[in-house]
Write an enzyme that holds these catalytic residues in place. Sequence first.
Site, mmCIF file in Angstrom:
data_model
loop_
_atom_site.group_PDB
_atom_site.id
_atom_site.type_symbol
_atom_site.label_atom_id
_atom_site.label_comp_id
_atom_site.label_asym_id
_atom_site.label_seq_id
_atom_site.Cartn_x
_atom_site.Cartn_y
_atom_site.Cartn_z
ATOM 1 N N ARG A 28 -4.153 8.037 2.026
ATOM 2 C CA ARG A 28 -4.100 6.580 1.788
ATOM 3 C C ARG A 28 -5.309 6.192 0.946
ATOM 4 N NH1 ARG A 28 -2.680 6.925 7.306
ATOM 5 N NH2 ARG A 28 -0.432 6.649 7.584
ATOM 6 N N TYR B 89 -7.285 12.986 2.106
ATOM 7 C CA TYR B 89 -6.700 11.819 2.763
ATOM 8 C C TYR B 89 -5.688 11.126 1.855
ATOM 9 C CZ TYR B 89 -6.464 7.732 5.791
ATOM 10 O OH TYR B 89 -6.033 6.744 6.635
ATOM 11 N N ASP C 1 -9.736 8.208 10.937
ATOM 12 C CA ASP C 1 -9.651 8.163 9.469
ATOM 13 C C ASP C 1 -10.708 7.252 8.864
ATOM 14 O OD1 ASP C 1 -7.543 9.925 9.476
ATOM 15 O OD2 ASP C 1 -5.999 8.385 9.366
ATOM 16 N N GLU D 191 -8.269 0.910 8.806
ATOM 17 C CA GLU D 191 -7.471 1.124 10.021
ATOM 18 C C GLU D 191 -8.160 2.133 10.928
ATOM 19 O OE1 GLU D 191 -4.026 -0.142 12.054
ATOM 20 O OE2 GLU D 191 -4.693 -0.751 10.069
ATOM 21 N N GLU E 125 -7.245 10.431 15.878
ATOM 22 C CA GLU E 125 -6.087 9.610 16.223
ATOM 23 C C GLU E 125 -4.764 10.373 16.316
ATOM 24 O OE1 GLU E 125 -7.551 10.055 13.181
ATOM 25 O OE2 GLU E 125 -7.382 8.060 12.331
ATOM 26 N N ASP F 74 -10.518 4.979 6.467
ATOM 27 C CA ASP F 74 -10.179 3.655 5.932
ATOM 28 C C ASP F 74 -10.383 2.580 6.996
ATOM 29 O OD1 ASP F 74 -8.090 4.174 7.618
ATOM 30 O OD2 ASP F 74 -6.534 4.150 6.075
ATOM 31 N N HIS G 172 -13.171 6.567 -1.568
ATOM 32 C CA HIS G 172 -12.207 7.634 -1.350
ATOM 33 C C HIS G 172 -12.049 8.477 -2.607
ATOM 34 C CE1 HIS G 172 -9.961 5.148 1.948
ATOM 35 N NE2 HIS G 172 -11.189 5.484 2.284
#
Length: 814
Positions: free
Chosen positions: A285, A283, A82, A86, A9, A84, A328
Amino acid sequence: MAKNLVIVESPAKAKTIEGYLGSDFVVKSSYGHVRDLAKKGTAIDVENNFKPNYEVSPDKKAIVAELKKLAKEAEVVWLATDEDREGEAISWHLYETLNLEKKETKRITFNEITKAAILKAIDKPRQINQELVNAQQARRVLDRLVGFELSPVLWKKIKPSLSAGRVQSVAVRLIVEREKEILAHSSESFFKIQGLFAKGKEKIKADVSKQMGTASEVKEFLEACNKTDFEVLDVQMKPATKVPSSPFTTSTLQQEASLKLGFSVSRTMSVAQRLYEAGRITYMRTDSVNLSQTAIDGAAAEIKRAYGAEYSKPTKYLTKNANAQEAHEAIRPTEFDVHSITSSESDEVRLYDLIWKRSIASQMSHAKLERTTIKIGSAKLSEVFTAKGEVIKFDGFLKVYLESSLDEDEENETTEGLLPAVTVGENLMKDVIRATERFSRAAPRYVEASLVKKLEELGIGRPSTYAPTISTIQKRGYVEKKEREGEERAYRVLVLEGSKIAEETKTEITGKEKNKLSPTDIGIVVTDFLVEHFDRIMDYHFTAKVEEEFDEIAKGMIEWTQMIREFYTPFHQNVEHTLETSERASGERDLGVHPISGKKVIVRIGRFGPIAQVGDEKADGEKPQFASLRGEQSITTITLEEVLELFKLPRTLGEYEGLTVKANIGRFGPYVQHGKSFISIKEDDPMDISLERAEELILQKRADDLAKIIKLFPENEDFQLLNGRWGPYLKIGKDNFKLPKDIVVEDLTLEQCIEISENQPVGRKKAPSKTAAAKTKVVAAKKPAAKKPAAKKATATKKPAIKKPAVKKVAKKE
């Protein structure tokens, strides 16, 4: 052409990953989401099971076209966004938009951008996780429905252009309620007593734990101290340990970066994003404190190498939040042997240093301390003095890192260092005993970091939403960072030195603040209205429950459209009921009557912001007088006297160049008016600005305006080519137009300017006004030679109208 197309992204992430893969792979960026809910209408078919209508955004059409071409040529497409929700949703949108059902498509995720992590992900691909996608879809759809239905209620009942959101409005409520607590707080005074005692040449500082309420009580105690001898009543020495903090989650990183580095929440996330994409950290988040075994082993090896085996204590931390998103890791360096990095960006260096220290400290030994407590007093005294000391016997993790505290009221009563060796019954000399008047304080205003902490405690939002929420409530004008100079306050100090008691009054500045979050007047009015009429939406526990339901969707426990339906049905009924039955809200506050006219004086929210009003047309039969409040004033705290001062504006300062010069306050703040020219006042006060100073500002404005001009057109003065904040632009009357790239602005003709104004890029928010359109037609009519090509060009650029049916067909397929 490469056999494998990898889509991520961000271009920075693409560049890092491409360096790890061979010539059989090409890595491209989607630049975030390639499609989103259609901008027109709700884009959600409520009657058709809340089916979303997605569309490719205009600025992504070229990117989508390129990716489609590359995907068609590749044998395998790897979606590497990513890990997550999103990121999962971005992969799903790419899959749908690029028609990848006809291709061999693999989904890969990784927690860090290192060669080992990328190759491991390639070896273990998976399918798109539809449950994670649905959790993100549910959030997006729900937030669109709430915003789309609530905002018009605010336009009708308060003022135009307002907005509301499911999470943002609750965040504003926290800040509004804190402000009301502060305004309602009545400060009470008390005295803190501290004594300085001596054992030979060594000094001992000790405090009385009881706070005394009055000066007479303090004097009585000091007089008793004057008549007594002091001795050691008790000595306690106890071993103690300090334990390191767990590795960073998103919220704890945001909090610590605010306290130690002074970063805003959005700045922290922006820098962390760059570190992640460069392969420096994992990562960013995450709400997990877990470290992988590989990371724990890597930290242990580096600790033993750099500090010695006695400093190593491998520790596995458990995440307290049962709904921590997916598996995560905490935020940590990708390589523990890299203590610091070199970068042209000092922010990256500083944030990496913070992350490395916190991570490595979490795997280090506990610090060993010895704490000493000495009680000092006399049988004749009602109170005891207590001295506390702390000595570090083994520094452990403190060698690297010590966590900061957000608690402004936290006072450290422990004396750093060693206290003198004393024994019970030993006499001590009294040097001085000081009683200082202090004042109770309300809970402090939130800073960004403490607001994140509160949102996390309440279960409102998730790691990916904290920064956008805090940015949004400030951009929308509901919350602001006010700098308060504070005010002078007197306090009393009573001192017993020798055999005399002296009293003096000192002054201090209290209430000085910087970067604290305060609600604006419109933020307070909107919050009060929403709490009154939409108490369910504004309830903290309900908002947290919705977040839990998103988590359950991600785990496949509930169906997302059912969750939306259960939320939407009562919410929609609430909206309709409020539109029909509620009164308009303006935050009106009655301040009394005007001392001369006897008319009612109020403050309220007007069309353009907070205003003061004298008179009532219905009651007086006359049009009221209005005045805008100044930037630092609020309808919740302004006094009648301050309002009366506002009505002394506009002030006539005199004449300059034959025109009257006035100072006033308008919707955009204080200004000087000279004829038809308006000049903003930034540093001066409109109540006392002089004519000479106003003349300086008028001349400065002219110089600034001249510096903006690139080219004027004598045949039509409404057309101007100017330099702006974001580069050159075209201005026609009051309308601004974007210029194409790669043109020589100075060489543009009037005909070319007309063509540019008529052919603005698709997706531009502002269309030419009727006035601008009329002006271009008049000019075109005067110049027949330019008319024909301009008309052809205008016709040729009506491509979006031709493409619309195709877009609709795609939407139906989706």
